[in-house]
Design a protein around this motif. Structure first.
Motif, PDB file in Angstrom:
ATOM      1  N   HIS A 110      -6.821   7.547   6.486  1.00 57.14           N
ATOM      2  CA  HIS A 110      -5.992   7.449   4.885  1.00 57.14           C
ATOM      3  C   HIS A 110      -6.788   8.176   4.059  1.00 57.14           C
ATOM      4  N   HIS A 124      -2.790   2.560  -7.883  1.00 57.49           N
ATOM      5  CA  HIS A 124      -4.046   2.726  -7.007  1.00 57.49           C
ATOM      6  C   HIS A 124      -5.286   4.174  -6.508  1.00 57.49           C
ATOM      7  N   HIS A 142       1.197   4.331  -3.239  1.00 64.12           N
ATOM      8  CA  HIS A 142       1.480   6.000  -2.781  1.00 64.12           C
ATOM      9  C   HIS A 142       2.234   6.818  -3.342  1.00 64.12           C
ATOM     10  N   HIS A 184       0.612  -1.108  -0.156  1.00 63.15           N
ATOM     11  CA  HIS A 184      -0.151  -0.184  -0.071  1.00 63.15           C
ATOM     12  C   HIS A 184       0.569   1.407   0.008  1.00 63.15           C
ATOM     13  N   HIS A 241      -9.004   5.350  -4.411  1.00 63.26           N
ATOM     14  CA  HIS A 241      -8.945   6.651  -3.319  1.00 63.26           C
ATOM     15  C   HIS A 241     -10.021   7.935  -4.477  1.00 63.26           C
TER      16      HIS A 241
HETATM   17 ZN   LIG Z   1      -4.167   4.614   0.150  1.00 60.82          ZN
END
Ligand SMILES: [Zn+2]
Ligand SMILES: [Zn+2]
Length: 252
Positions: free
Chosen positions: A214, A128, A119, A115, A132
């Motif tokens: 997050h 990813h 990012h 993860h 988001h």
């Molecule tokens: Zn994330």
């Protein structure tokens, strides 16, 4: 043909697990007990119908990818590639408990590091970003991954089964734990009781607030089940505990 039969079995479990867990939590938090959870909304707003439709679309595509990898694990287990047995409890109850716990703890580490890597600016958009798009997620975001991220998430099981022997029951228990914790992380409104983050059990679990933060600020709180890796690596949101206490302050 055997591949089609094994894939259909695996797909039914992967899709069913998602629909039951996300649907149950959605029914409780978003429908039946909505006024009770309203003051506990971490982002102060409910996800829109458009957000939810997108989360479900991505999650259905993830269930297909998970089930293809899962079918590969079952067939690869039969071929001796993976240390996966379709019979259960052949190694006894104590080993079953150990294997289940090991699957969870190792997955927590795998999730944190993959993860965090996703990012990286070079990977984020490609891998990813889809996850988001949910700024304030709903439980339906549990499997809301773009296809590359879905493959990375699914790859944990075949990778760990190269070294850790496990059977159908350990895998079932691990995946049940995974989806329950995953939908709680995306509940939108805090599910844990007041005082939890400063209590004696805080080290055992992240909370809804942890993952909600997050989604609102992407450079902190990468962890999944446990707060350990964020603590060890200094990536816990500085206002995590204060935010948790704020959202759980209202009497519910
Ligand atoms: Zn994330
Ligand atoms: Zn998320």
């Amino acid at each position: 043909m055997e591949l089609a039969r094994v894939w259909a079995f695996t797909f039914a479990w992967d899709l069913g697990r998602y629909l039951v867990a996300a649907g149950a939590l959605f029914a409780v938090v978003w429908v039946f007990a909505r006024p009770r959870f309203e003051p506990r909304l971490v982002g102060k707003r409910w996800a829109s119908a458009k957000d939810i439709r997108r989360e479900i679309r991505y999650s259905l595509s993830t269930a297909v990818i998970f089930s293809l990898v899962g079918a590969g694990v079952r067939l690869g287990g039969r071929a001796g590639v993976f240390r996966f047995e379709e019979s259960v409890l052949a190694r006894g109850v104590a080993y079953e408990a150990f294997a289940t716990a090991a699957l969870v703890v190792l997955h927590d580490a795998y999730f944190y590091w993959t993860h965090r890597a996703m990012h990286h600016p070079r990977l984020f958009r490609l891998v990813h970003r889809a996850h988001h798009l949910s700024h304030d997620p709903s439980p339906w975001a549990a499997y809301a991954f773009g296809p590359i991220e879905a493959v990375i998430q699914a790859a944990y099981v075949p990778l760990v089964l190269l070294v850790l022997p496990a059977d159908e029951l350990a895998l079932f228990l691990f995946l049940a734990f995974m989806i329950v914790r995953n939908v709680i992380g995306h509940a939108g409104a805090e599910m844990f009781s007041r005082g939890f983050v400063r209590g004696p059990l805080a080290f055992l679990s992240t909370t809804t607030t942890h993952h909600a933060l997050h989604h609102r600020r992407a450079d902190v709180n990468y962890g999944l089940y446990f707060p350990w890796w964020d603590r060890w690596m200094g990536t816990t949101h500085p206002a995590y505990e204060a935010t948790f206490e704020e959202v759980t302050r209202a009497k519910t």
